[in-house]
Write a protein that holds these residues in place. Structure first.
Motif, PDB file in Angstrom:
ATOM      1  N   GLU A  17      51.702  21.959  24.803  1.00 38.88           N
ATOM      2  CA  GLU A  17      50.721  22.495  23.849  1.00 38.88           C
ATOM      3  C   GLU A  17      49.307  22.029  24.201  1.00 38.88           C
ATOM      4  O   GLU A  17      48.350  22.797  24.138  1.00 38.88           O
ATOM      5  CB  GLU A  17      51.094  22.051  22.436  1.00 38.88           C
ATOM      6  CG  GLU A  17      50.299  22.719  21.331  1.00 38.88           C
ATOM      7  CD  GLU A  17      50.680  24.182  21.135  1.00 38.88           C
ATOM      8  OE1 GLU A  17      51.750  24.588  21.601  1.00 38.88           O
ATOM      9  OE2 GLU A  17      49.883  24.928  20.531  1.00 38.88           O
ATOM     10  N   THR A  19      48.176  21.305  27.133  1.00 41.71           N
ATOM     11  CA  THR A  19      47.753  22.026  28.333  1.00 41.71           C
ATOM     12  C   THR A  19      47.157  23.379  27.983  1.00 41.71           C
ATOM     13  O   THR A  19      46.083  23.758  28.472  1.00 41.71           O
ATOM     14  CB  THR A  19      48.966  22.234  29.263  1.00 41.71           C
ATOM     15  OG1 THR A  19      49.495  20.966  29.639  1.00 41.71           O
ATOM     16  CG2 THR A  19      48.565  23.015  30.495  1.00 41.71           C
ATOM     17  N   GLU A  20      47.851  24.121  27.129  1.00 39.15           N
ATOM     18  CA  GLU A  20      47.382  25.463  26.782  1.00 39.15           C
ATOM     19  C   GLU A  20      46.026  25.418  26.075  1.00 39.15           C
ATOM     20  O   GLU A  20      45.124  26.193  26.391  1.00 39.15           O
ATOM     21  CB  GLU A  20      48.418  26.162  25.897  1.00 39.15           C
ATOM     22  CG  GLU A  20      48.013  27.591  25.541  1.00 39.15           C
ATOM     23  CD  GLU A  20      49.065  28.315  24.740  1.00 39.15           C
ATOM     24  OE1 GLU A  20      50.201  27.825  24.627  1.00 39.15           O
ATOM     25  OE2 GLU A  20      48.735  29.398  24.214  1.00 39.15           O
ATOM     26  N   ARG A  24      42.448  27.012  27.614  1.00 39.91           N
ATOM     27  CA  ARG A  24      41.701  28.048  26.882  1.00 39.91           C
ATOM     28  C   ARG A  24      40.297  27.551  26.525  1.00 39.91           C
ATOM     29  O   ARG A  24      39.328  28.294  26.599  1.00 39.91           O
ATOM     30  CB  ARG A  24      42.454  28.453  25.615  1.00 39.91           C
ATOM     31  CG  ARG A  24      41.804  29.642  24.902  1.00 39.91           C
ATOM     32  CD  ARG A  24      42.561  30.083  23.683  1.00 39.91           C
ATOM     33  NE  ARG A  24      43.911  30.470  24.000  1.00 39.91           N
ATOM     34  CZ  ARG A  24      44.981  29.728  23.744  1.00 39.91           C
ATOM     35  NH1 ARG A  24      44.838  28.567  23.148  1.00 39.91           N
ATOM     36  NH2 ARG A  24      46.181  30.142  24.065  1.00 39.91           N
ATOM     37  N   ILE A 137      47.424  29.485  31.003  1.00 43.80           N
ATOM     38  CA  ILE A 137      47.753  29.988  29.661  1.00 43.80           C
ATOM     39  C   ILE A 137      49.004  30.881  29.723  1.00 43.80           C
ATOM     40  O   ILE A 137      49.900  30.777  28.878  1.00 43.80           O
ATOM     41  CB  ILE A 137      46.553  30.765  29.076  1.00 43.80           C
ATOM     42  CG1 ILE A 137      45.374  29.807  28.846  1.00 43.80           C
ATOM     43  CG2 ILE A 137      46.936  31.463  27.772  1.00 43.80           C
ATOM     44  CD1 ILE A 137      44.052  30.510  28.563  1.00 43.80           C
ATOM     45  N   CYS A 140      52.097  28.724  30.179  1.00 40.00           N
ATOM     46  CA  CYS A 140      52.476  28.062  28.917  1.00 40.00           C
ATOM     47  C   CYS A 140      53.264  29.030  28.029  1.00 40.00           C
ATOM     48  O   CYS A 140      54.264  28.648  27.403  1.00 40.00           O
ATOM     49  CB  CYS A 140      51.236  27.563  28.178  1.00 40.00           C
ATOM     50  SG  CYS A 140      50.473  26.110  28.928  1.00 40.00           S
ATOM     51  N   SER A 141      52.818  30.284  27.977  1.00 39.77           N
ATOM     52  CA  SER A 141      53.549  31.286  27.188  1.00 39.77           C
ATOM     53  C   SER A 141      54.944  31.513  27.756  1.00 39.77           C
ATOM     54  O   SER A 141      55.921  31.681  27.013  1.00 39.77           O
ATOM     55  CB  SER A 141      52.779  32.613  27.174  1.00 39.77           C
ATOM     56  OG  SER A 141      51.545  32.460  26.525  1.00 39.77           O
TER      57      SER A 141
END
Length: 312
Positions: A17, A19-20, A24, A137, A140-141
């Motif tokens: 979390e 990292t994302e 962003r 990003i 991560c998703s």
């Protein structure tokens, strides 16, 4: 479940979390500043990124090395809060519980780490910032999808979710503190109301909240509705209240037999977060930064309580 395995799963979620949000934040801060009509805003964006990663921040007007800041935020493995360090730690925690997670999840995390670790620094510094952050990003998703669809919804899964929710709440608060500092600096520089108001847009973009905020209020973002949306709107999945509610729900799933006990973790955490569920912006607006810093300290306290309860 062994306390060590629970801790690994919890921290795997937290590092993913983190990292994302950092990726962003770097992307939105950097590229939105390039679109600004005032050159000071780009300098301010670099200072803001530096502050988020604990990089030594020079005073406004002093020279700041753009390449140093951007590399430190993303690819410097000597910086413990860089993206590469966070993904490395997520991978190490996943490796420690390799038998408890799916092959699909492990491969997604492992591939994610190798993409970052092998990303050419020279390309990143010159023309790769957008490509790098979008890929982070997206990865991560991808990992989040593997967590959602390839694991059993057992106690281990709830520890991952607990880490994701708690880190999300803390990152949103940290981003709000950082952007409020930016907005205060812009006010001091007196570079125009339009740039000042645009910062609320940027803040919402940093947590992927602008479209939903516009839809909810049917008006352009301003201080009042932006703060309210990010902190207290239970319908928005990244709001702080929503994330803390979800973290509390995870605790009740992990230890359902203890939820009514006044000495239980559930009771202690509920006691901390319940006041925030009944607040509105008017109550905190005069001392917003102090409120956010206090809220962040309470989120850290919840993390400490979780560690005391489950990991020791």
């Amino acid at each position: 479940m062994l306390s060590r395995a629970a801790e690994n799963l919890f921290w795997m979620g937290r590092y993913l979390e983190r990292t994302e949000h950092l990726a962003r934040y770097i992307n939105v801060e950097y590229f939105s500043s390039l679109d600004s009509s005032h050159p000071k805003q780009h300098e301010l964006a670099l200072l803001s990124i530096a502050d988020m990663i604990g990089f030594p921040v020079p005073e406004m007007g002093e020279n700041i090395n753009e390449e140093e800041v951007l590399v430190a935020a993303a690819l410097d493995d000597n910086n413990p809060v860089s993206i590469v360090s966070a993904v490395f730690m997520a991978r190490e925690n996943a490796r420690s519980v390799r038998d408890a997670i799916s092959t699909e999840l492990w491969e997604a995390i492992n591939n994610f780490y190798h993409f970052i670790a092998n990303y050419p620094v020279d390309i990143y510094k010159t023309k790769g910032l957008s490509d790098f952050t979008y890929n982070v990003i997206g990865s991560c998703s991808n990992v989040r999808g593997r967590i959602q669809y390839t694991l059993l919804y057992n106690v281990g899964w709830y520890f991952i979710q607990l880490g994701l929710f708690l880190e999300s709440a803390s990152q949103v608060v940290r981003i709000m503190i950082s952007k409020l500092n930016d907005i205060n600096e812009i006010s001091k520089l007196k570079i125009g109301d339009a740039i000042h108001e645009r910062e609320w847009d940027v803040l919402l973009d940093c947590v992927e909240a602008k479209d939903m905020c516009n839809k909810y209020y049917t008006s352009i973002p301003n201080r009042q509705n932006t703060i309210e949306f990010l902190l207290f709107n239970k319908s928005f999945p990244r709001s702080v209240v929503n994330r803390l509610d979800m973290a509390l729900d995870c605790i009740s799933k992990i230890s359902p037999e203890h939820s009514l006990n006044k000495k239980s973790l559930h009771f202690k955490v509920a006691k901390i977060i319940t006041p925030f569920q009944y607040m509105d912006v008017d109550e905190i607006d005069d001392k917003l930064t102090e409120f956010l810093e206090d809220l962040l300290s309470k989120i850290y306290l919840i993390s400490d309580l979780i560690a005391d309860e489950y990991f020791k």
